[in-house]
Motif scaffolding. Structure first.
Motif, mmCIF file in Angstrom:
data_model
loop_
_atom_site.group_PDB
_atom_site.id
_atom_site.type_symbol
_atom_site.label_atom_id
_atom_site.label_comp_id
_atom_site.label_asym_id
_atom_site.label_seq_id
_atom_site.Cartn_x
_atom_site.Cartn_y
_atom_site.Cartn_z
ATOM 1 N N LYS A 94 28.742 20.902 5.772
ATOM 2 C CA LYS A 94 28.370 21.033 7.174
ATOM 3 C C LYS A 94 28.432 22.498 7.607
ATOM 4 O O LYS A 94 27.521 23.002 8.264
ATOM 5 C CB LYS A 94 29.281 20.170 8.040
ATOM 6 C CG LYS A 94 28.830 20.096 9.485
ATOM 7 C CD LYS A 94 29.421 18.914 10.203
ATOM 8 C CE LYS A 94 28.830 18.791 11.603
ATOM 9 N NZ LYS A 94 27.362 18.668 11.600
ATOM 10 N N GLU A 95 29.495 23.186 7.188
ATOM 11 C CA GLU A 95 29.619 24.608 7.519
ATOM 12 C C GLU A 95 28.599 25.447 6.757
ATOM 13 O O GLU A 95 28.048 26.412 7.303
ATOM 14 C CB GLU A 95 31.037 25.082 7.217
ATOM 15 C CG GLU A 95 32.078 24.498 8.154
ATOM 16 C CD GLU A 95 31.758 24.763 9.617
ATOM 17 O OE1 GLU A 95 31.473 25.932 9.963
ATOM 18 O OE2 GLU A 95 31.771 23.801 10.407
ATOM 19 N N LYS A 98 25.234 25.137 8.347
ATOM 20 C CA LYS A 98 25.210 25.919 9.584
ATOM 21 C C LYS A 98 24.981 27.397 9.273
ATOM 22 O O LYS A 98 24.180 28.076 9.936
ATOM 23 C CB LYS A 98 26.531 25.726 10.336
ATOM 24 C CG LYS A 98 26.557 26.324 11.741
ATOM 25 C CD LYS A 98 27.926 26.172 12.390
ATOM 26 C CE LYS A 98 28.326 24.701 12.489
ATOM 27 N NZ LYS A 98 29.669 24.558 13.146
ATOM 28 N N LYS A 99 25.644 27.891 8.241
ATOM 29 C CA LYS A 99 25.512 29.292 7.834
ATOM 30 C C LYS A 99 24.076 29.638 7.465
ATOM 31 O O LYS A 99 23.580 30.728 7.791
ATOM 32 C CB LYS A 99 26.446 29.565 6.654
ATOM 33 C CG LYS A 99 26.295 30.945 6.042
ATOM 34 C CD LYS A 99 27.215 31.117 4.838
ATOM 35 C CE LYS A 99 26.997 32.477 4.164
ATOM 36 N NZ LYS A 99 27.882 32.645 2.979
ATOM 37 N N GLY A 101 21.310 27.892 8.333
ATOM 38 C CA GLY A 101 20.307 27.397 9.264
ATOM 39 C C GLY A 101 19.579 26.157 8.793
ATOM 40 O O GLY A 101 18.397 25.955 9.140
ATOM 41 N N ASP A 103 18.644 22.369 8.938
ATOM 42 C CA ASP A 103 18.664 21.296 9.928
ATOM 43 C C ASP A 103 19.510 20.140 9.411
ATOM 44 O O ASP A 103 19.290 19.640 8.302
ATOM 45 C CB ASP A 103 17.245 20.797 10.203
ATOM 46 C CG ASP A 103 16.440 21.774 11.048
ATOM 47 O OD1 ASP A 103 17.067 22.619 11.723
ATOM 48 O OD2 ASP A 103 15.199 21.712 11.019
ATOM 49 N N GLN A 104 20.453 19.700 10.215
ATOM 50 C CA GLN A 104 21.358 18.639 9.786
ATOM 51 C C GLN A 104 21.763 17.772 10.966
ATOM 52 O O GLN A 104 21.655 18.177 12.125
ATOM 53 C CB GLN A 104 22.616 19.226 9.147
ATOM 54 C CG GLN A 104 23.433 20.104 10.095
ATOM 55 C CD GLN A 104 24.752 20.560 9.507
ATOM 56 O OE1 GLN A 104 25.491 19.763 8.948
ATOM 57 N NE2 GLN A 104 25.036 21.848 9.621
ATOM 58 N N GLU A 106 25.006 14.935 12.356
ATOM 59 C CA GLU A 106 26.456 14.844 12.283
ATOM 60 C C GLU A 106 26.885 13.965 11.104
ATOM 61 O O GLU A 106 26.108 13.163 10.594
ATOM 62 C CB GLU A 106 27.015 14.252 13.584
ATOM 63 C CG GLU A 106 26.795 15.127 14.809
ATOM 64 C CD GLU A 106 27.438 16.505 14.651
ATOM 65 O OE1 GLU A 106 28.594 16.573 14.167
ATOM 66 O OE2 GLU A 106 26.790 17.501 15.008
#
Length: 323
Positions: A94-95, A98-99, A101, A103-104, A106
Motif C-alpha cells: 500500500k505504501e 502510494k510512492k 503513484g 492507482d489502488q 483500500e
C-alpha cells in the motif's frame, strides 16, 4: 486426472518497455523469459514470475503497440490476482503503490482473505491477495529485489475472475469438463441478489481458484491494452495433457489439439461465452534453452523460430533492463 491450479495468465500491453519497468522495477517480479508470440513473432511475449519461473507464478504479456484501450465488460477475464505471503505484506505494498503513484483501493477482506485491488499504467485489473490463511497450493520464491523485502515479494498467481453473460454455460465447462468444485460463494458487489462462485481444483487455496461472476448489465468487453487474453490451468505433464485432450474430444468441447510451446505443452479451449482457456504442462520450463542464472536477459526463441532470428530481432525494439 485433476488440474493442479492456475498455470499462467496472458495479457496485452501496448508498451513493452513500460510494462517491463512496472512488473520488474515496481512489482519486483523476475523477467524469466523474453521471447516472441509464437503465432505472430513480430511482437514481444514477456514472462514475469518468481525467481525460478515456477508454473503458477507466471504473468505474461503480448505487446501489441497499436492496441486501443480496453472497454471493460462481460465475457472477459476481468481480474488477475497476485499472491503475497502475509497480511503484513499488503501494508508494505500500500505504501509502495502510494510512492509510485499506482492507482489502488483500500485493503479489503474478500472470501476470508485480505486483498488490495490496483491497476497498472494501462489499466490492467489486478489484485494482491494475502496467503496468510492459505492451506492449499504453495507459492513460489520471490525474486531478490533491492527495494522489496523477500518476505513481502510476489509469490505467484492467485484467483482469476471470469465475468460472463451466461453463467450456466461457463459453469458447465468449469464443473463438468474441467472438474473444478464449488468452494465458496459471496454476494455480487453490483447486484447483491446474485452470487459469485469460487471454484477450486487440486490442493485448493489461492493458487487453484477460478471465480465466476455473471453480469447481465454490461456489453461484451472489447480487448485492448490492459485486458487479459487467456488464462492457463496446470496439467502435470504431457501424458496427462493427452488425457485431457481425449476428454475434451469425447465431451465434444472445441479445442486446438496438442500444441508444443517448447517451454510447456498446451491445448486451448474456447469457452461458450468466448473466453480462451489453456491447459498447460508444468514443464519442460524456462531453463530449457538458457541457464537459470541468465533467464530473461536475452531474446529467447523456440527452435522452429531460431532460423528467423535476424529478421525477428530487426523488427523488435530493444527493451533493456528487466533483471
Amino acid at each position: 486426472m485433476e488440474l493442479k491450479g492456475i498455470h499462467h495468465v496472458s495479457a496485452i500491453t501496448a508498451n513493452a518497455a513500460g510494462n517491463l519497468h512496472f512488473y520488474t522495477d515496481i512489482m519486483g517480479m523476475r523477467l524469466v523469459k523474453k521471447t516472441v508470440n509464437q503465432d505472430a513473432p513480430s511482437m514481444y511475449h514477456l514472462f514475469y514470475a518468481d525467481e525460478a519461473g515456477n508454473p503458477g507464478t507466471e504473468l505474461t504479456f503480448f505487446e501489441i503497440p497499436h492496441a486501443g484501450a480496453t472497454r471493460p465488460g462481460t465475457n472477459s477475464i476481468s481480474l488477475t490476482s497476485l499472491r503475497v505471503a502475509s497480511d503484513e505484506a499488503l501494508y508494505f505494498w500500500k505504501e509502495r503503490f502510494k510512492k509510485y503513484g499506482v492507482d489502488q483501493e483500500e485493503i479489503t477482506e474478500r472470501v476470508g482473505r485480505k486483498t488490495i485491488r490496483f491497476t497498472d499504467a494501462e489499466g490492467q485489473r489486478l489484485m494482491l491477495v494475502s496467503d496468510e490463511k492459505n492451506a492449499g497450493v504453495e507459492g513460489g520464491t520471490p525474486r531478490f529485489h533491492k527495494e522489496v523485502p523477500k518476505e513481502f515479494g510476489i509469490i505467484g498467481l492467485g484467483p482469476v475472475t471470469l465475468t460472463v453473460a451466461n453463467g450456466e454455460l461457463t459453469r458447465k465447462l468449469i464443473e463438468e469438463v474441467l472438474k473444478f468444485s464449488p468452494a465458496a460463494t459471496y454476494p455480487s458487489e453490483v447486484d447483491g441478489q446474485r452470487e459469485v462462485v469460487v471454484y477450486s481444483t487440486g490442493e485448493g487455496g489461492t493458487g487453484a481458484e477460478l471465480i465466476l461472476e455473471e453480469r447481465t448489465d454490461l456489453a461484451t468487453e472489447r480487448l485492448g491494452r490492459g485486458s487479459v487474453h487467456h488464462v492457463a490451468l496446470r496439467a502435470a505433464d504431457q501424458k496427462e495433457l493427452s488425457n485431457w485432450i481425449e476428454r475434451l474430444t469425447e465431451m465434444k468441447v472445441p479445442h486446438s489439439g496438442f500444441i508444443d510451446r517448447f517451454y510447456f505443452r498446451s491445448v486451448y479451449i474456447k469457452d461458450p461465452n468466448g473466453l480462451t482457456i489453456e491447459l498447460a504442462t508444468d514443464g519442460p520450463g524456462f531453463d530449457a534453452d538458457e541457464p537459470f542464472e541468465t533467464m530473461g536477459e536475452s531474446l529467447a526463441l523456440p527452435p522452429f523460430l531460431e532460423p528467423r532470428r535476424e529478421e525477428i530481432e530487426r523488427r523488435l525494439k530493444p527493451l533493456g533492463g528487466g533483471n
